[in-house]
Structure formats: C-alpha cells, structure tokens
Design a protein around this motif. Sequence first.
Motif, PDB file in Angstrom:
ATOM      1  N   ILE A 103      38.593  54.382  70.494  1.00 10.33           N
ATOM      2  CA  ILE A 103      40.040  54.633  71.769  1.00 10.33           C
ATOM      3  C   ILE A 103      40.157  54.790  72.798  1.00 10.33           C
ATOM      4  CG2 ILE A 103      41.950  52.614  71.659  1.00 10.33           C
ATOM      5  CD1 ILE A 103      40.617  51.890  68.803  1.00 10.33           C
ATOM      6  N   HIS A 104      40.220  54.682  73.680  1.00 10.33           N
ATOM      7  CA  HIS A 104      41.045  55.818  74.496  1.00 10.33           C
ATOM      8  C   HIS A 104      42.305  55.266  75.284  1.00 10.33           C
ATOM      9  CE1 HIS A 104      41.964  57.558  78.547  1.00 10.33           C
ATOM     10  NE2 HIS A 104      42.027  58.933  77.977  1.00 10.33           N
ATOM     11  N   SER A 105      43.179  55.343  75.449  1.00  8.13           N
ATOM     12  CA  SER A 105      44.327  54.726  75.640  1.00  8.13           C
ATOM     13  C   SER A 105      45.389  55.246  76.305  1.00  8.13           C
ATOM     14  CB  SER A 105      44.390  53.845  74.460  1.00  8.13           C
ATOM     15  OG  SER A 105      45.321  54.611  73.412  1.00  8.13           O
ATOM     16  N   ASP A 106      45.905  54.337  76.976  1.00  2.85           N
ATOM     17  CA  ASP A 106      47.325  55.027  77.270  1.00  2.85           C
ATOM     18  C   ASP A 106      48.845  54.736  75.899  1.00  2.85           C
ATOM     19  OD1 ASP A 106      47.761  51.800  77.131  1.00  2.85           O
ATOM     20  OD2 ASP A 106      47.836  52.174  79.653  1.00  2.85           O
ATOM     21  N   SER A 107      49.954  54.674  76.643  1.00  4.70           N
ATOM     22  CA  SER A 107      51.086  54.998  75.018  1.00  4.70           C
ATOM     23  C   SER A 107      51.200  53.641  75.132  1.00  4.70           C
ATOM     24  CB  SER A 107      52.233  55.267  75.640  1.00  4.70           C
ATOM     25  OG  SER A 107      53.040  54.578  76.952  1.00  4.70           O
ATOM     26  N   ALA A 108      50.746  52.803  75.046  1.00  2.63           N
ATOM     27  CA  ALA A 108      51.082  50.840  75.438  1.00  2.63           C
ATOM     28  C   ALA A 108      50.131  51.191  73.361  1.00  2.63           C
ATOM     29  CB  ALA A 108      50.192  50.131  75.896  1.00  2.63           C
ATOM     30  N   VAL A 109      49.799  51.715  73.353  1.00  6.01           N
ATOM     31  CA  VAL A 109      48.152  51.048  72.032  1.00  6.01           C
ATOM     32  C   VAL A 109      48.412  52.419  70.779  1.00  6.01           C
ATOM     33  CG1 VAL A 109      47.383  48.801  73.285  1.00  6.01           C
ATOM     34  CG2 VAL A 109      46.327  51.632  73.263  1.00  6.01           C
ATOM     35  N   LYS A 110      49.222  53.162  71.024  1.00  8.31           N
ATOM     36  CA  LYS A 110      49.411  53.946  70.732  1.00  8.31           C
ATOM     37  C   LYS A 110      49.769  54.213  68.685  1.00  8.31           C
ATOM     38  CE  LYS A 110      54.405  55.212  70.268  1.00  8.31           C
ATOM     39  NZ  LYS A 110      55.396  55.962  70.417  1.00  8.31           N
ATOM     40  N   ASP A 111      50.438  53.167  68.396  1.00  8.47           N
ATOM     41  CA  ASP A 111      49.999  52.710  67.150  1.00  8.47           C
ATOM     42  C   ASP A 111      49.218  51.820  66.472  1.00  8.47           C
ATOM     43  OD1 ASP A 111      52.611  53.954  67.105  1.00  8.47           O
ATOM     44  OD2 ASP A 111      53.285  52.007  67.885  1.00  8.47           O
TER      45      ASP A 111
ATOM     46  N   GLY B 233      44.865  52.183  82.783  1.00 10.08           N
ATOM     47  CA  GLY B 233      44.859  51.065  84.163  1.00 10.08           C
ATOM     48  C   GLY B 233      46.587  51.060  84.713  1.00 10.08           C
ATOM     49  N   SER B 234      46.983  50.285  83.437  1.00  9.36           N
ATOM     50  CA  SER B 234      48.365  50.686  83.607  1.00  9.36           C
ATOM     51  C   SER B 234      49.416  51.411  84.179  1.00  9.36           C
ATOM     52  CB  SER B 234      48.659  49.698  82.416  1.00  9.36           C
ATOM     53  OG  SER B 234      48.834  48.461  81.791  1.00  9.36           O
ATOM     54  N   ASN B 235      48.726  52.290  84.340  1.00  8.91           N
ATOM     55  CA  ASN B 235      50.012  53.577  84.599  1.00  8.91           C
ATOM     56  C   ASN B 235      49.598  53.725  86.187  1.00  8.91           C
ATOM     57  OD1 ASN B 235      51.254  54.624  82.315  1.00  8.91           O
ATOM     58  ND2 ASN B 235      49.616  55.748  81.747  1.00  8.91           N
ATOM     59  N   ASP B 236      48.483  53.387  86.390  1.00 14.56           N
ATOM     60  CA  ASP B 236      47.960  53.241  88.150  1.00 14.56           C
ATOM     61  C   ASP B 236      48.694  52.298  88.640  1.00 14.56           C
ATOM     62  OD1 ASP B 236      45.679  55.072  88.256  1.00 14.56           O
ATOM     63  OD2 ASP B 236      45.673  54.218  86.225  1.00 14.56           O
ATOM     64  N   VAL B 237      48.821  51.278  87.668  1.00 17.52           N
ATOM     65  CA  VAL B 237      49.495  50.274  88.766  1.00 17.52           C
ATOM     66  C   VAL B 237      50.697  50.109  89.501  1.00 17.52           C
ATOM     67  CG1 VAL B 237      50.585  47.625  88.375  1.00 17.52           C
ATOM     68  CG2 VAL B 237      47.662  48.619  88.024  1.00 17.52           C
ATOM     69  N   SER B 238      51.947  50.670  88.357  1.00 13.17           N
ATOM     70  CA  SER B 238      52.921  51.631  89.358  1.00 13.17           C
ATOM     71  C   SER B 238      52.641  52.259  90.935  1.00 13.17           C
ATOM     72  CB  SER B 238      53.624  52.274  88.463  1.00 13.17           C
ATOM     73  OG  SER B 238      53.663  53.296  87.913  1.00 13.17           O
ATOM     74  N   LYS B 239      51.925  53.136  90.724  1.00 15.43           N
ATOM     75  CA  LYS B 239      51.177  53.832  92.034  1.00 15.43           C
ATOM     76  C   LYS B 239      51.417  52.345  93.468  1.00 15.43           C
ATOM     77  CE  LYS B 239      47.868  56.180  91.477  1.00 15.43           C
ATOM     78  NZ  LYS B 239      46.992  57.666  91.215  1.00 15.43           N
ATOM     79  N   GLN B 240      50.858  51.712  93.412  1.00 15.02           N
ATOM     80  CA  GLN B 240      50.349  50.746  93.931  1.00 15.02           C
ATOM     81  C   GLN B 240      49.857  50.815  95.259  1.00 15.02           C
ATOM     82  OE1 GLN B 240      54.695  49.657  95.145  1.00 15.02           O
ATOM     83  NE2 GLN B 240      55.139  48.804  93.807  1.00 15.02           N
ATOM     84  N   GLN B 241      48.572  51.173  95.128  1.00 15.03           N
ATOM     85  CA  GLN B 241      46.870  51.649  95.811  1.00 15.03           C
ATOM     86  C   GLN B 241      45.854  51.142  95.009  1.00 15.03           C
ATOM     87  OE1 GLN B 241      47.487  55.897  95.716  1.00 15.03           O
ATOM     88  NE2 GLN B 241      48.838  55.910  97.504  1.00 15.03           N
ATOM     89  N   SER B 242      46.087  49.542  95.238  1.00 17.68           N
ATOM     90  CA  SER B 242      45.198  48.381  94.334  1.00 17.68           C
ATOM     91  C   SER B 242      43.689  48.928  94.668  1.00 17.68           C
ATOM     92  CB  SER B 242      44.969  47.303  95.133  1.00 17.68           C
ATOM     93  OG  SER B 242      46.400  46.385  94.314  1.00 17.68           O
ATOM     94  N   GLU B 243      43.419  49.346  96.315  1.00 13.45           N
ATOM     95  CA  GLU B 243      41.890  49.447  96.281  1.00 13.45           C
ATOM     96  C   GLU B 243      41.969  50.479  95.773  1.00 13.45           C
ATOM     97  OE1 GLU B 243      40.071  47.066  98.328  1.00 13.45           O
ATOM     98  OE2 GLU B 243      41.892  46.011  97.967  1.00 13.45           O
ATOM     99  N   VAL B 244      42.372  51.626  96.046  1.00 14.28           N
ATOM    100  CA  VAL B 244      42.167  53.259  95.165  1.00 14.28           C
ATOM    101  C   VAL B 244      41.880  53.184  93.829  1.00 14.28           C
ATOM    102  CG1 VAL B 244      43.580  55.235  94.851  1.00 14.28           C
ATOM    103  CG2 VAL B 244      43.825  53.719  97.080  1.00 14.28           C
ATOM    104  N   LEU B 245      42.684  52.126  92.751  1.00 16.04           N
ATOM    105  CA  LEU B 245      42.236  52.105  91.642  1.00 16.04           C
ATOM    106  C   LEU B 245      41.348  50.864  91.902  1.00 16.04           C
ATOM    107  CD1 LEU B 245      43.166  51.836  88.301  1.00 16.04           C
ATOM    108  CD2 LEU B 245      44.568  49.191  89.220  1.00 16.04           C
TER     109      LEU B 245
END
Length: 159
Positions: free
Chosen positions: A5-13, A57-69
């Motif tokens: 599993i590769h994840s962001d911090s939300a699922v670190k536990d 993907g959650s970290n990318d959302v804060s950049k507010q660039q949906s097409e880039v994401l």
Amino acid sequence: MSKLIHSDSAVKDVQRMCGKNTKVLCFPKDMVNNLKERILQIADEYPTVTNIVLHTGSNDVSKQQSEVLKRDFTGLLNTVNSLNAAVFISGPVPPVRGGDERFRRLFALNKWLISACTDHSVHFINNFNIFWERRHLFKANGFNFNKSGVKLFTSNLFY
C-alpha cells in the motif's frame, strides 16, 4: 508479501491492522506525479507483491488544478498497467474539515477516477460513500483515521 500500500498521511496507521503479508509505504506530502515517477522503482523493490493499493491525490486537490490532476492520474494509470501485480486505486476520502470547495473537488475527483480506472482496466476502491459524514471515524485533526476508521478502511481495501 502479497500486498503493498502506498499512501498519503491519512492512512498512515493502516500497517498495524494489515498483518505481516502487507507493507504500507507512507509518503505524507506525495502528489500523484511523485507516485507516477516512483511506482516502477517501488514495484522493483518488492517483486513478490501480487496486489498494490495506491492511495493518493488528496494532497493534489489543494492546488486547485483539476485538469493537471487528471493528467497526472492518467499518466499514473498508464504506468501501472505495465506492472506484474493487480493494481487498485484507493479513491479519496471525503473531508471532515476543509470546507465545501475541498469536498466538491474530492467528490469530482472520485467520480472521474471511477470512469478513468475502468477505462484503464485498473481496480477502483470507492471510499467516498463509506466515510462521508462519519466524523466519528477520524481523529480530532479531521484528516487521519482513528482506530475504527482504520479498521473500516482496511476492510474496504481487502474485501
């Protein structure tokens, strides 16, 4: 090892709930493009893995660039098609905090990922409806799962 599993911090536990046959790699600040660049190397480091779950993907959302994401995810989906393991994209988790704009962007990403994963023959794990309006599954910071949230997330990944 059968699962990676590769994840962001939300699922670190999640590691402590998964067992010995699962390895969780947590990169708290990773963006989709970072994962696209490193997934082949990660897969080479764990050649016996049969299932790879990517939660990003959650970290990318804060950049507010949906097409880039979307472009970055498309590149990732194309890259993972070359792996010798079953790949699962773990969809975004709805925010407990962050306001309407973040919710709308994550919801739109979730809807887009459902079709994009189908188009690329990659499995999709839909977390959105399971965690929507369930604050009791998160720690006080509103981002990380508490013990009950980890248990539900883990069961959604593997069953």
